[in-house]
Design an enzyme around this catalytic site. Structure first.
Site, PDB file in Angstrom:
ATOM      1  N   THR A 187       1.017  -1.094  -0.049  1.00  0.00           N
ATOM      2  CA  THR A 187       0.012   0.181   0.059  1.00  0.00           C
ATOM      3  C   THR A 187       1.009   1.343   0.247  1.00  0.00           C
ATOM      4  O   THR A 187       1.988   0.967   0.285  1.00  0.00           O
ATOM      5  CB  THR A 187      -0.660  -0.023   1.307  1.00  0.00           C
ATOM      6  OG1 THR A 187      -1.838  -1.083   1.250  1.00  0.00           O
ATOM      7  CG2 THR A 187      -1.582   1.254   1.399  1.00  0.00           C
ATOM      8  N   ARG A 215     -13.374  -8.384  -2.525  1.00  0.00           N
ATOM      9  CA  ARG A 215     -12.934  -7.978  -1.243  1.00  0.00           C
ATOM     10  C   ARG A 215     -12.173  -6.722  -1.287  1.00  0.00           C
ATOM     11  O   ARG A 215     -11.937  -6.007  -2.156  1.00  0.00           O
ATOM     12  CB  ARG A 215     -11.589  -9.177  -1.119  1.00  0.00           C
ATOM     13  CG  ARG A 215     -10.900  -8.839   0.034  1.00  0.00           C
ATOM     14  CD  ARG A 215      -9.640  -8.029   0.034  1.00  0.00           C
ATOM     15  NE  ARG A 215      -9.057  -7.937   1.205  1.00  0.00           N
ATOM     16  CZ  ARG A 215      -7.860  -7.128   1.214  1.00  0.00           C
ATOM     17  NH1 ARG A 215      -7.553  -6.216   0.671  1.00  0.00           N
ATOM     18  NH2 ARG A 215      -7.005  -7.040   2.724  1.00  0.00           N
ATOM     19  N   GLY A 217     -10.109  -3.846   1.492  1.00  0.00           N
ATOM     20  CA  GLY A 217      -9.300  -4.056   2.770  1.00  0.00           C
ATOM     21  C   GLY A 217      -9.539  -2.619   3.452  1.00  0.00           C
ATOM     22  O   GLY A 217     -10.498  -2.044   3.338  1.00  0.00           O
ATOM     23  N   GLY A 241      -5.329  -5.862   5.994  1.00  0.00           N
ATOM     24  CA  GLY A 241      -6.431  -5.128   5.954  1.00  0.00           C
ATOM     25  C   GLY A 241      -7.682  -5.638   6.795  1.00  0.00           C
ATOM     26  O   GLY A 241      -8.083  -4.892   7.568  1.00  0.00           O
TER      27      GLY A 241
HETATM   28  N1  ASP Z   1      -3.692  -3.006   3.641  1.00  0.00           N
HETATM   29  C1  ASP Z   1      -3.920  -3.320   2.260  1.00  0.00           C
HETATM   30  C2  ASP Z   1      -5.035  -4.292   2.135  1.00  0.00           C
HETATM   31  O1  ASP Z   1      -5.470  -5.040   2.972  1.00  0.00           O
HETATM   32  C3  ASP Z   1      -2.865  -3.986   2.117  1.00  0.00           C
HETATM   33  C4  ASP Z   1      -1.356  -3.661   2.551  1.00  0.00           C
HETATM   34  O2  ASP Z   1      -1.389  -2.657   3.154  1.00  0.00           O
HETATM   35  O3  ASP Z   1      -0.314  -4.392   2.332  1.00  0.00           O
HETATM   36  O4  ASP Z   1      -5.901  -3.829   1.183  1.00  0.00           O
END
Ligand code: ASP
Length: 323
Positions: A187, A215, A217, A241
């Site tokens: 992210t 899905r 997050g 997430g």
């Molecule tokens: N937080 C993000 C998600 O769950 C992924 C990440 O930050 O690695 O979509």
């Protein structure tokens, strides 16, 4: 007290010293520097925290090394479905988008949702249509494609016995040979404090490799992946997430600052090293407050990150022992 300050991240994950080649290490550091610079010039010139956080995230989205915008990970169906959110600490206004696939800059679309619509969160094709109606650049799905992310998808689908979909049209364009696979996720985000004393936070992501069933997050969820309030702090998160949503990580950090009087570093550590770890979640956050204090905490091997302030030269880091 600092006049202005900025922190950004490019995701947390399997990032121990030695995991990246020397060329990858150098490429990521150079990119982090360029993206931090995009925010720095705005803050140093008297611009707003909101503009600076957005500009830094825009630069990270356009950089194919990071899992956001161009270079985003793929769903199990071979698509890029992008999530983003932004929040203004002065007014508590916020905007977010989830599952978009046509708007070049998801964070710019999130800002439009905040400023040009009466809503906070828009999803899917209709969110893209809103972006188009606002004059935001629309791109073909192949724009977001990079070869290393496609290889991660092939690996993921093979492991889970799922069929490999066709490549998106126009897919061969961005090779991004130095992109590193931090482990199915990633992210980008930025937090800023401007010369007027306001804070803002912005977060953008492609989510998780192989995600299914629409899905979404934490990144586009205000209070989970992003939160900003002048009374406490601005926070941008990265990590599992599902766990960040369940804890309301970004808001939880701000609540500890506002209601318990914790200093910012103690608050981010309490949530990331304490509460999050306890329920099995991995990841990290960056945070900033109205004094311009910057805090960072992650419970993974590493996190791509950068900081800069009027009193602090631009510094980039990847591994735990980097700063
Ligand atoms: N937080 C993000 C998600 O769950 C992924 C990440 O930050 O690695 O979509």
């Amino acid at each position: 007290m600092r006049q202005w300050a900025l922190a950004l991240h490019g995701g947390a994950g399997k990032l121990a010293r030695g995991d990246l080649t020397a060329a990858q290490d150098a490429a990521y550091r150079a990119s982090l520097r360029v993206c931090a610079e995009a925010g720095r010039v705005i803050l140093a010139g008297g611009g707003t925290a909101l503009d600076a956080a957005q500009a830094a995230v825009c630069a990270l989205e356009d950089d194919p090394l990071f899992n956001a915008g161009r270079g985003a990970v793929f769903t199990a169906e071979g698509k890029n479905e992008l999530d983003a959110s932004i929040m203004d600490g002065a007014s508590l206004r916020a905007g977010a988008v989830a599952g978009i696939s046509r708007t070049r800059s998801p964070i710019t679309l999130a800002r439009s949702v905040m400023e040009k619509s009466p809503h906070v969160l828009l999803i899917g094709a209709q969110a893209d249509a809103f972006g188009q109606s606002q004059g935001l650049e629309q791109v073909a799905p192949g724009h977001f494609f990079t070869e290393p992310r496609w290889r991660s998808l092939e690996k993921f689908l093979g492991k889970h016995g799922l069929p490999l979909p066709a490549r998106p049209a126009g897919a061969a364009e961005t090779a991004a040979p130095l992109a590193y696979d931090e482990g199915v996720r990633g992210t980008v985000g930025a937090v800023a404090r401007d010369q007027a004393g306001n804070v803002a936070a912005a977060t953008s992501t492609g989510g998780m490799t192989g995600k299914r069933w629409g899905r979404v997050g934490d990144s586009p969820i205000i209070g989970a992946g992003t939160y900003a309030a002048n009374a406490s702090a601005a926070v941008s998160a990265t990590g599992d997430g599902e766990y960040f949503i369940r804890l309301g990580v970004a808001r939880e950090i701000c609540a500890l600052v506002e209601h318990k009087g914790l200093d910012l570093q103690t608050a981010v550590d309490a949530v990331i090293q304490g509460e999050l770890k306890k329920i099995g979640g991995t990841g990290g956050v960056i945070a900033i407050n109205c004094e311009g204090d910057i805090a960072c905490s992650f419970n993974t091997d590493g996190m791509y990150r950068a900081v800069v302030a009027d009193t602090l030269p631009l510094r980039v880091a990847i591994y735990r022992d980097d700063i």
